[in-house]
Motif scaffolding. Structure first.
Motif, PDB file in Angstrom:
ATOM      1  N   VAL A  22      19.186 -11.710   2.793  1.00 27.19           N
ATOM      2  CA  VAL A  22      18.550 -10.616   2.060  1.00 27.19           C
ATOM      3  C   VAL A  22      19.444 -10.109   0.943  1.00 27.19           C
ATOM      4  O   VAL A  22      18.967  -9.654  -0.106  1.00 27.19           O
ATOM      5  CB  VAL A  22      18.171  -9.485   3.040  1.00 27.19           C
ATOM      6  N   GLY A  23      20.769 -10.193   1.146  1.00 20.05           N
ATOM      7  CA  GLY A  23      21.707  -9.685   0.153  1.00 20.05           C
ATOM      8  C   GLY A  23      21.895  -8.191   0.239  1.00 20.05           C
ATOM      9  O   GLY A  23      21.823  -7.489  -0.777  1.00 20.05           O
ATOM     10  N   CYS A  24      22.108  -7.677   1.445  1.00 18.61           N
ATOM     11  CA  CYS A  24      22.288  -6.243   1.644  1.00 18.61           C
ATOM     12  C   CYS A  24      23.341  -6.025   2.710  1.00 18.61           C
ATOM     13  O   CYS A  24      23.772  -6.964   3.386  1.00 18.61           O
ATOM     14  CB  CYS A  24      20.969  -5.590   2.049  1.00 18.61           C
ATOM     15  N   ASP A  25      23.795  -4.782   2.830  1.00 14.77           N
ATOM     16  CA  ASP A  25      24.743  -4.453   3.882  1.00 14.77           C
ATOM     17  C   ASP A  25      23.988  -4.041   5.141  1.00 14.77           C
ATOM     18  O   ASP A  25      22.764  -4.003   5.170  1.00 14.77           O
ATOM     19  CB  ASP A  25      25.686  -3.346   3.430  1.00 14.77           C
ATOM     20  N   ARG A  26      24.728  -3.705   6.188  1.00 17.18           N
ATOM     21  CA  ARG A  26      24.099  -3.416   7.481  1.00 17.18           C
ATOM     22  C   ARG A  26      23.283  -2.133   7.427  1.00 17.18           C
ATOM     23  O   ARG A  26      22.214  -2.035   8.032  1.00 17.18           O
ATOM     24  CB  ARG A  26      25.183  -3.312   8.557  1.00 17.18           C
ATOM     25  N   GLU A  27      23.750  -1.122   6.685  1.00 19.90           N
ATOM     26  CA  GLU A  27      23.033   0.142   6.626  1.00 19.90           C
ATOM     27  C   GLU A  27      21.670  -0.027   5.953  1.00 19.90           C
ATOM     28  O   GLU A  27      20.661   0.503   6.440  1.00 19.90           O
ATOM     29  CB  GLU A  27      23.874   1.168   5.873  1.00 19.90           C
ATOM     30  N   ASP A  28      21.632  -0.774   4.835  1.00 19.73           N
ATOM     31  CA  ASP A  28      20.349  -1.019   4.174  1.00 19.73           C
ATOM     32  C   ASP A  28      19.414  -1.838   5.055  1.00 19.73           C
ATOM     33  O   ASP A  28      18.190  -1.609   5.080  1.00 19.73           O
ATOM     34  CB  ASP A  28      20.572  -1.738   2.840  1.00 19.73           C
TER      35      ASP A  28
ATOM     36  N   ASP B 133       0.824  -1.203   0.000  1.00 20.87           N
ATOM     37  CA  ASP B 133       0.000   0.000   0.000  1.00 20.87           C
ATOM     38  C   ASP B 133       0.864   1.261   0.000  1.00 20.87           C
ATOM     39  O   ASP B 133       0.463   2.291  -0.537  1.00 20.87           O
ATOM     40  CB  ASP B 133      -0.920  -0.015   1.224  1.00 20.87           C
ATOM     41  N   ARG B 134       2.063   1.172   0.596  1.00 20.41           N
ATOM     42  CA  ARG B 134       2.988   2.303   0.615  1.00 20.41           C
ATOM     43  C   ARG B 134       3.945   2.307  -0.577  1.00 20.41           C
ATOM     44  O   ARG B 134       4.836   3.155  -0.634  1.00 20.41           O
ATOM     45  CB  ARG B 134       3.806   2.280   1.915  1.00 20.41           C
ATOM     46  N   ASP B 135       3.781   1.330  -1.473  1.00 15.67           N
ATOM     47  CA  ASP B 135       4.659   1.193  -2.638  1.00 15.67           C
ATOM     48  C   ASP B 135       6.110   0.991  -2.207  1.00 15.67           C
ATOM     49  O   ASP B 135       7.048   1.577  -2.772  1.00 15.67           O
ATOM     50  CB  ASP B 135       4.542   2.418  -3.550  1.00 15.67           C
ATOM     51  N   ARG B 136       6.333   0.143  -1.208  1.00 16.70           N
ATOM     52  CA  ARG B 136       7.677  -0.139  -0.706  1.00 16.70           C
ATOM     53  C   ARG B 136       7.984  -1.636  -0.699  1.00 16.70           C
ATOM     54  O   ARG B 136       8.924  -2.070  -0.049  1.00 16.70           O
ATOM     55  CB  ARG B 136       7.828   0.410   0.719  1.00 16.70           C
ATOM     56  N   LEU B 137       7.193  -2.421  -1.407  1.00 20.80           N
ATOM     57  CA  LEU B 137       7.406  -3.865  -1.424  1.00 20.80           C
ATOM     58  C   LEU B 137       8.295  -4.224  -2.610  1.00 20.80           C
ATOM     59  O   LEU B 137       7.835  -4.654  -3.670  1.00 20.80           O
ATOM     60  CB  LEU B 137       6.060  -4.599  -1.500  1.00 20.80           C
ATOM     61  N   ASP B 138       9.608  -4.044  -2.445  1.00 13.44           N
ATOM     62  CA  ASP B 138      10.564  -4.394  -3.486  1.00 13.44           C
ATOM     63  C   ASP B 138      11.097  -5.796  -3.237  1.00 13.44           C
ATOM     64  O   ASP B 138      10.833  -6.405  -2.195  1.00 13.44           O
ATOM     65  CB  ASP B 138      11.701  -3.371  -3.525  1.00 13.44           C
ATOM     66  N   PRO B 139      11.866  -6.370  -4.171  1.00 17.81           N
ATOM     67  CA  PRO B 139      12.375  -7.734  -3.978  1.00 17.81           C
ATOM     68  C   PRO B 139      13.212  -7.903  -2.719  1.00 17.81           C
ATOM     69  O   PRO B 139      13.143  -8.952  -2.056  1.00 17.81           O
ATOM     70  CB  PRO B 139      13.201  -7.977  -5.249  1.00 17.81           C
ATOM     71  N   MET B 140      14.001  -6.914  -2.363  1.00 17.34           N
ATOM     72  CA  MET B 140      14.828  -7.035  -1.167  1.00 17.34           C
ATOM     73  C   MET B 140      13.964  -7.083   0.090  1.00 17.34           C
ATOM     74  O   MET B 140      14.235  -7.863   1.023  1.00 17.34           O
ATOM     75  CB  MET B 140      15.811  -5.857  -1.097  1.00 17.34           C
ATOM     76  N   MET B 141      12.901  -6.274   0.117  1.00 21.07           N
ATOM     77  CA  MET B 141      11.996  -6.302   1.264  1.00 21.07           C
ATOM     78  C   MET B 141      11.234  -7.620   1.329  1.00 21.07           C
ATOM     79  O   MET B 141      10.967  -8.137   2.427  1.00 21.07           O
ATOM     80  CB  MET B 141      11.015  -5.127   1.183  1.00 21.07           C
ATOM     81  N   MET B 142      10.896  -8.211   0.199  1.00 19.36           N
ATOM     82  CA  MET B 142      10.219  -9.504   0.194  1.00 19.36           C
ATOM     83  C   MET B 142      11.115 -10.584   0.764  1.00 19.36           C
ATOM     84  O   MET B 142      10.658 -11.468   1.490  1.00 19.36           O
ATOM     85  CB  MET B 142       9.778  -9.844  -1.231  1.00 19.36           C
ATOM     86  N   ARG B 143      12.421 -10.527   0.420  1.00 19.24           N
ATOM     87  CA  ARG B 143      13.342 -11.516   0.997  1.00 19.24           C
ATOM     88  C   ARG B 143      13.466 -11.325   2.505  1.00 19.24           C
ATOM     89  O   ARG B 143      13.613 -12.304   3.257  1.00 19.24           O
ATOM     90  CB  ARG B 143      14.709 -11.403   0.326  1.00 19.24           C
ATOM     91  N   LEU B 144      13.399 -10.076   2.957  1.00 21.38           N
ATOM     92  CA  LEU B 144      13.449  -9.832   4.404  1.00 21.38           C
ATOM     93  C   LEU B 144      12.220 -10.423   5.092  1.00 21.38           C
ATOM     94  O   LEU B 144      12.335 -11.031   6.173  1.00 21.38           O
ATOM     95  CB  LEU B 144      13.543  -8.327   4.665  1.00 21.38           C
ATOM     96  N   LEU B 145      11.049 -10.276   4.483  1.00 25.00           N
ATOM     97  CA  LEU B 145       9.835 -10.835   5.081  1.00 25.00           C
ATOM     98  C   LEU B 145       9.863 -12.354   5.081  1.00 25.00           C
ATOM     99  O   LEU B 145       9.269 -12.989   5.962  1.00 25.00           O
ATOM    100  CB  LEU B 145       8.597 -10.329   4.320  1.00 25.00           C
ATOM    101  N   ASP B 146      10.545 -12.953   4.114  1.00 27.64           N
ATOM    102  CA  ASP B 146      10.644 -14.413   4.065  1.00 27.64           C
ATOM    103  C   ASP B 146      11.573 -14.957   5.138  1.00 27.64           C
ATOM    104  O   ASP B 146      11.545 -16.170   5.408  1.00 27.64           O
ATOM    105  CB  ASP B 146      11.123 -14.858   2.685  1.00 27.64           C
ATOM    106  N   HIS B 147      12.408 -14.115   5.713  1.00 25.60           N
ATOM    107  CA  HIS B 147      13.383 -14.573   6.719  1.00 25.60           C
ATOM    108  C   HIS B 147      13.184 -13.828   8.035  1.00 25.60           C
ATOM    109  O   HIS B 147      14.155 -13.453   8.714  1.00 25.60           O
ATOM    110  CB  HIS B 147      14.815 -14.371   6.207  1.00 25.60           C
ATOM    111  N   LEU B 148      11.931 -13.598   8.411  1.00 21.47           N
ATOM    112  CA  LEU B 148      11.669 -12.924   9.678  1.00 21.47           C
ATOM    113  C   LEU B 148      12.096 -13.758  10.885  1.00 21.47           C
ATOM    114  O   LEU B 148      12.323 -13.210  11.971  1.00 21.47           O
ATOM    115  CB  LEU B 148      10.179 -12.584   9.789  1.00 21.47           C
ATOM    116  N   HIS B 149      12.206 -15.074  10.703  1.00 25.39           N
ATOM    117  CA  HIS B 149      12.631 -15.912  11.826  1.00 25.39           C
ATOM    118  C   HIS B 149      14.067 -15.590  12.237  1.00 25.39           C
ATOM    119  O   HIS B 149      14.431 -15.701  13.410  1.00 25.39           O
ATOM    120  CB  HIS B 149      12.495 -17.393  11.463  1.00 25.39           C
ATOM    121  N   LEU B 150      14.899 -15.173  11.274  1.00 22.50           N
ATOM    122  CA  LEU B 150      16.259 -14.756  11.620  1.00 22.50           C
ATOM    123  C   LEU B 150      16.242 -13.451  12.402  1.00 22.50           C
ATOM    124  O   LEU B 150      17.086 -13.235  13.281  1.00 22.50           O
ATOM    125  CB  LEU B 150      17.094 -14.601  10.346  1.00 22.50           C
TER     126      LEU B 150
END
Length: 510
Positions: free
Chosen positions: A254-260, A224-241
């Motif tokens: 997720v494939g990102c650095d600490r700042e992202d 709804d906020r237009d913020r569901l990009d592929p990187m955010m989807m991978r983060l939602l798939d690994h919420l257990h971590l």
């Protein structure tokens, strides 16, 4: 030896549970709300019962008029009152202006409800006091809020029927708990129609309802906020971590650095994982104590029943005698006799119930004097048998009395069941320890940890044995820790490091 019938007289004792005795036993375990409902039903059914505070008309003595006062009729008093109080139009005429200028809200209120005009004492024009509940704001129900939106979004009656079933399948948090395949079979609809309606109603307010999991709920809000990009989807798939505070593993997945990663986590914190809780889900019942425990002037504990929770009823014997004299029908006389017996039994059972509650509460306070004086660390192990033997009652009776009953103490409001805990043996033979006190000590040790000194379950067990002589096994510590929703030492170490890293104390190693 020949067999022949004969008659014998034998004297024996036996306990028979009559219906009234079974009802008395059931009254012990009822809460004050359930007891009031039961008494209300008896008041409606039994004409010989009446509330103690509800006197008959004419019984209460009228207050004597003050000296010099005149006896006025209701009509004369009302006329005189109306002459003293001016209405809005009279006041406006005195200022030579319109009513709207003096009372801006007066005209709108009169249009909405002409009967709701109040005088200076709060009485309406009809002489009745206003209903305060009409002015109390209430939150809308989630189901009503969603049904109004679904009726506007969906065009066909079939889709609206499916949406109504989907709304009924939501829990308080707004998550869908229905099996969609079973719903399609129940309604005789196609699975594609069910999923199409679900996709349509997932856009309703609040965004995130009709999700079947936490990741899906967050994904709906991000979309709804237009913020569901592929990187955010991978983060939602690994919420257990994320729950395990495994930041290095989460960055790799997720494939990102600490700042992202920190930026994405900041966005997730702005979302609502339980959107349905913003709406009213039903009446909330406040816990009312049944017994008050206070410190007396002499230092001893005083036990007092909460009179507001006890229904008080009386048997109207005058009415029974009056009606019995005029009754000639045998069935009516039998009915009145049964009503009298039931009324006598109810008043006696309520009094016996109150005495039993006081007796059990007094014994609990006596045995838990250390807890009331010094705190939870001095809570003693106590069982139903210990209380039952002291007050000379059966364990089942004590169990029924302590069910849904609450004690208001200087330490707070506690259910009576709270004070009954298992015993944990002491290694030095000084005395057993309460399981609740051991859990409290485990929580204190874990709260005092630092990132460099995380206590394992074995270490906690050794510290309990060394400091207080509590002989507890490692698996028992783990069981108590999990019951208090405290994570393991590995996860706590990651949490402490992340917290200290956010505070700028240490630099975590990736």
């Amino acid at each position: 030896m020949a067999l022949s019938p004969r008659l014998e007289f034998r004297q024996a004792q036996s306990l028979t549970l009559t219906p009234q005795l079974m009802q008395s036993i059931r009254l012990l375990q009822l809460s004050h709300l359930e007891l009031n409902d039961f008494v209300e039903a008896e008041l409606l059914r039994n004409p010989l019962l009446e509330r103690e505070d509800g006197g008959e008309p004419g019984e209460a003595e009228a207050p004597e008029p003050a000296e010099g006062s005149q006896d006025l009729s209701a009509f004369e008093d009302t006329v005189e009152r109306s002459e003293r109080i001016q209405d809005a139009a009279s006041i406006a005429d005195g200022y030579d202006t319109a009513v709207d200028n003096v009372f801006p809200d007066h005209a709108a209120q009169d249009q909405l409800n002409p009967q709701s005009r109040l005088d200076r004492n709060g009485a309406s024009a009809t002489g009745e006091a206003p209903d305060i509940e009409q002015y109390v704001a209430s939150r809308p129900l989630l189901s009503e809020h969603l049904e109004n939106q679904a009726n506007m979004l969906l065009r066909t009656q079939a889709d609206r029927l499916i949406a109504r079933h989907l709304i009924d399948g939501l829990n308080e948090a707004g998550y869908l708990t229905l099996d969609l395949d079973a719903l399609a079979e129940q309604l005789g609809a196609e699975r594609a129609d069910i999923y199409a309606v679900l996709e349509a109603v997932q856009g309703c307010d609040p965004v995130g309802v009709f999700a079947q999991s936490v990741p899906e709920c967050l994904a709906l809000q991000l979309r709804d906020r237009d913020r569901l990009d592929p990187m955010m989807m991978r983060l939602l798939d690994h919420l257990h971590l994320l729950a395990e505070h495994d930041m290095p593993g989460l960055m790799r997945a997720v494939g990102c650095d600490r700042e992202d990663l920190l930026d994405m986590l900041a966005e997730l914190r702005q979302l609502d994982p339980k959107p349905g809780l913003a709406f009213d889900s039903g009446p909330v019942e406040t816990v009312v104590p049944d017994v008050f425990v206070r410190r007396g002037p002499d230092g001893a504990w005083q036990i007092e029943l909460n009179s507001e929770t006890l229904p008080r009823v009386l048997v109207n014997r005058v009415y029974y005698a009056t009606v019995t004299k005029k009754t000639r029908n045998a069935a009516e006389k039998s009915f009145l006799s049964d009503c009298l017996a039931t009324a006598n039994w109810l008043t006696k059972s309520l009094d016996q119930r109150a005495q039993t509650i006081v007796k059990v509460a007094a014994e609990i306070v006596r045995q838990q004097d250390g807890f009331l004086t010094h705190g939870i660390a001095h809570l003693k192990p106590m069982t139903l048998k210990m209380v039952a033997e002291t007050i000379e009652m059966h364990e089942s009776t004590v169990s029924r009395v302590t069910t849904n009953k609450y004690l208001a103490t200087p330490r707070g409001l506690f259910e009576m069941k709270y004070f009954f805990t298992t015993a944990i043996a002491s290694s030095d033979g000084s005395g057993d320890h309460s399981a609740e006190a051991v859990r409290h000590r485990i929580r204190q040790l874990i709260e005092g940890e630092t990132a460099k000194e995380i206590l394992s379950d074995d270490t906690i067990a050794e510290m309990l044995k060394k400091e207080q002589g509590i002989d507890v096994a490692r698996r028992t510590v783990a069981k108590y820790r999990e019951a208090m929703n405290i994570p393991s030492s590995v996860i706590r170490r990651r949490q402490k490091k992340d917290f200290e890293a956010a505070a700028g104390k240490i630099t975590p190693v990736a």
